[in-house]
Design a protein around this motif. Structure first.
Motif, PDB file in Angstrom:
ATOM      1  N   TYR A   7       0.877  -1.165   0.000  1.00 48.32           N
ATOM      2  CA  TYR A   7       0.000   0.000   0.000  1.00 48.32           C
ATOM      3  C   TYR A   7       0.919   1.220   0.000  1.00 48.32           C
ATOM      4  O   TYR A   7       2.134   1.077  -0.077  1.00 48.32           O
ATOM      5  N   GLY A  39     -10.196   4.435  -1.390  1.00 45.40           N
ATOM      6  CA  GLY A  39      -8.794   4.062  -1.303  1.00 45.40           C
ATOM      7  C   GLY A  39      -8.092   4.545  -0.062  1.00 45.40           C
ATOM      8  O   GLY A  39      -6.934   4.188   0.181  1.00 45.40           O
ATOM      9  N   ILE A  41      -6.934   4.580   3.691  1.00 47.14           N
ATOM     10  CA  ILE A  41      -6.770   3.541   4.703  1.00 47.14           C
ATOM     11  C   ILE A  41      -6.723   4.127   6.104  1.00 47.14           C
ATOM     12  O   ILE A  41      -7.353   3.624   7.018  1.00 47.14           O
ATOM     13  N   GLU A  58      -4.599   2.856  -0.683  1.00 47.37           N
ATOM     14  CA  GLU A  58      -4.548   1.563  -1.361  1.00 47.37           C
ATOM     15  C   GLU A  58      -3.778   1.609  -2.678  1.00 47.37           C
ATOM     16  O   GLU A  58      -3.239   0.589  -3.101  1.00 47.37           O
TER      17      GLU A  58
END
Length: 102
Positions: A7, A39, A41, A58
């Protein structure tokens, strides 16, 4: 929570100007907005003179979409004009992680 690797981490390092001038409110709004971005996190932040905020994503596409978000773009402009005397952005690929926790 185990994250799927790799990531990406966006590391935003900055020096602030004097006074708040609306910074705290905008920072809170940007964190709330980022959390809604596909996307996203998570985020970690610390400030003791030098500020470091790391956001986790992501994909590189998710980072590009966040950078292009209109509200985020306005905050960036305000940051250059009002809140920061210096900043640097680094984008890193996270391939491995580990931690210690008692």
């Amino acid at each position: 929570m185990e994250l799927k690797k790799p990531y990406y981490a966006v590391i935003f390092t900055s020096l602030r100007t004097e006074g708040d001038l609306g910074y705290a409110k905008m920072a809170e709004e940007m964190e709330t907005l980022a959390q809604k971005q596909p996307g996203f996190i998570g985020m970690e932040s610390a400030r003791d003179g030098l500020g470091i905020t790391v956001s986790y994503w992501e994909s590189l596409e998710a980072i590009a979409d966040w950078k292009a978000n209109m509200d985020h773009r306005q905050a960036q402009k305000n940051g250059i004009k009002t809140w920061y005397s210096w900043y640097k952005v680094r984008i890193c690929k996270v391939e491995r992680e580990y931690e210690f926790n008692t």
